[in-house]
Design an enzyme around this catalytic site. Structure first.
Site, PDB file in Angstrom:
ATOM      1  N   GLN A  46      -6.393  -1.779  -7.871  1.00  0.00           N
ATOM      2  CA  GLN A  46      -5.449  -2.594  -7.109  1.00  0.00           C
ATOM      3  C   GLN A  46      -5.967  -4.032  -7.021  1.00  0.00           C
ATOM      4  OE1 GLN A  46      -2.454  -1.337  -5.834  1.00  0.00           O
ATOM      5  NE2 GLN A  46      -1.995  -3.480  -5.370  1.00  0.00           N
TER       6      GLN A  46
ATOM      7  N   LYS B 223       2.062   4.507  -4.197  1.00  0.00           N
ATOM      8  CA  LYS B 223       1.722   5.023  -5.536  1.00  0.00           C
ATOM      9  C   LYS B 223       1.281   6.479  -5.442  1.00  0.00           C
ATOM     10  CE  LYS B 223       0.596   0.529  -7.394  1.00  0.00           C
ATOM     11  NZ  LYS B 223      -0.373  -0.568  -7.457  1.00  0.00           N
TER      12      LYS B 223
ATOM     13  N   ASP C  17      -2.095  -0.148 -16.314  1.00  0.00           N
ATOM     14  CA  ASP C  17      -1.579  -1.452 -15.873  1.00  0.00           C
ATOM     15  C   ASP C  17      -1.343  -2.375 -17.084  1.00  0.00           C
ATOM     16  OD1 ASP C  17      -0.797  -2.189 -13.382  1.00  0.00           O
ATOM     17  OD2 ASP C  17      -2.758  -2.883 -12.694  1.00  0.00           O
TER      18      ASP C  17
END
Ligand code: NAP
Length: 293
Positions: free
Chosen positions: A97, A53, A120
């Protein structure tokens, strides 16, 4: 023989569009989109994702802020960092994460993220907006599934689909995105009866289950498009492991019209869609129109 949908190619095209729009908002509006990624602990798979990422965010011309926290970080410390990032004008996207180790409460952590920076798409505010048909930041993997389908069919209107799996991360948001494309959707899960029969009826099959090769080739309608979200590690020769999807790929190749491979399909799209979401969030926070990505 089915056409194999190359996730690498579709993801590279999206990353190029994002990089072009990032360059434009930088030069026209002095805006550098910024993504903060929080990693707790040292799970090797999570570390690989976070590194990827970071590299892809920088390659797209965005600012990347990495926060590596020890496994014994407290819930209060993690929430305090998120509140700080919520207030930081250089940060437009915040990603924690998952999964989180130990006693940390992922739900409380997700709720603490400013919905405007929730790249997200997991905050209840964004999930609710998506379910209501309003503009929202949307989970990246389902977004990727739609883009892969659109690389085969320019319009999905009137098509029939099945989404196998109803998680908040993949299945549920994917159903909403398909509805927004005017698709007729069946949702299947572990209690669904006669899955083969349900799958045989539809034009588009989305498998997001986490069971290796659950969907067999002869369950698929001839010519259907198959998007395999599953990532399963199975034993291979010589004590090694190999990745397989939720669809029996070699069986499905003879019957489907188009299919994504595992690896090389949906997995390629997730980070590219994260970059697109960060750019969208940055533009929305700055009061600019939605970028063309
Ligand atoms: P999850 O939260 O475990 O959800 C799995 C879903 O599958 C549940 O809704 C479950 O039903 C359903 N299910 C389980 N067994 C079934 C069966 N025999 N028949 C029909 N449905 C069944 O998993 P997830 O997070 O959505 O992930 C699904 C898969 O996608 C995993 O392999 C994961 O690794 C992969 N994934 C890939 C990416 C990517 O970037 N490519 C991203 C995210 C996830 P119930 O609700 O009834 O339990």
């Amino acid at each position: 023989m089915a056409r194999i949908i190359d996730g690498k190619v579709v993801a590279a095209e999206l990353r190029n569009r994002v990089a072009g729009e990032v360059a434009r908002v930088k030069s026209q509006h002095d805006l550098t989109p910024g993504l903060a990624v929080l990693l707790v602990g040292n799970d090797p798979a999570s570390e690989v994702y976070v590194r990827s990422k970071h590299a892809q965010t920088q390659a797209a011309g965005m600012a990347s802020f990495e926060h590596k926290l020890p496994t014994d970080v407290t819930q209060a410390e993690l929430l305090a960092l998120i509140l700080k990032l919520n207030r930081d004008p250089a940060v437009h996207g915040i990603l924690v994460q998952l999964p989180l180790p130990g006693p940390l409460n992922a739900e409380a952590v997700i709720h603490a993220i400013d919905p405007a920076k929730d790249v997200d798409g997991l905050h209840p505010s964004n999930a609710g907006r998506l379910a209501g048909g309003f503009a929202a930041l949307t989970p990246c993997t389902p977004l990727g599934c739609i883009l892969l389908t659109k690389s085969v069919h320019s319009s999905l209107e009137g098509m029939s689909a099945i989404v196998i799996g109803r998680s908040n991360l993949v299945g549920r948001p994917l159903v909403q995105l398909l509805l927004n494309q005017n698709v007729t959707v069946t949702i299947a899960h572990s209690r669904s009866r006669d899955l083969p029969q349900l799958i045989r009826r539809v034009d588009l099959v989305y498998a997001a289950v986490g069971r290796p090769e659950l969907v067999r080739g002869d369950w698929i309608k001839p010519g259907a498009t198959v998007i395999d979200v599953g990532i399963n590690r199975t034993a291979a020769e010589g004590g090694k492991t190999r990745l397989v999807g939720d669809v029996a790929f070699h069986e499905a190749l003879d019957i489907a019209g188009a299919i994504t491979p595992v690896p090389g399909g949906v997995g390629q799209m997730t980070v590219a869609c994260l970059l697109a979401n960060t750019l969208r969030a940055a533009c929305a926070i700055a009061g600019l129109p939605n970028p063309a990505v």
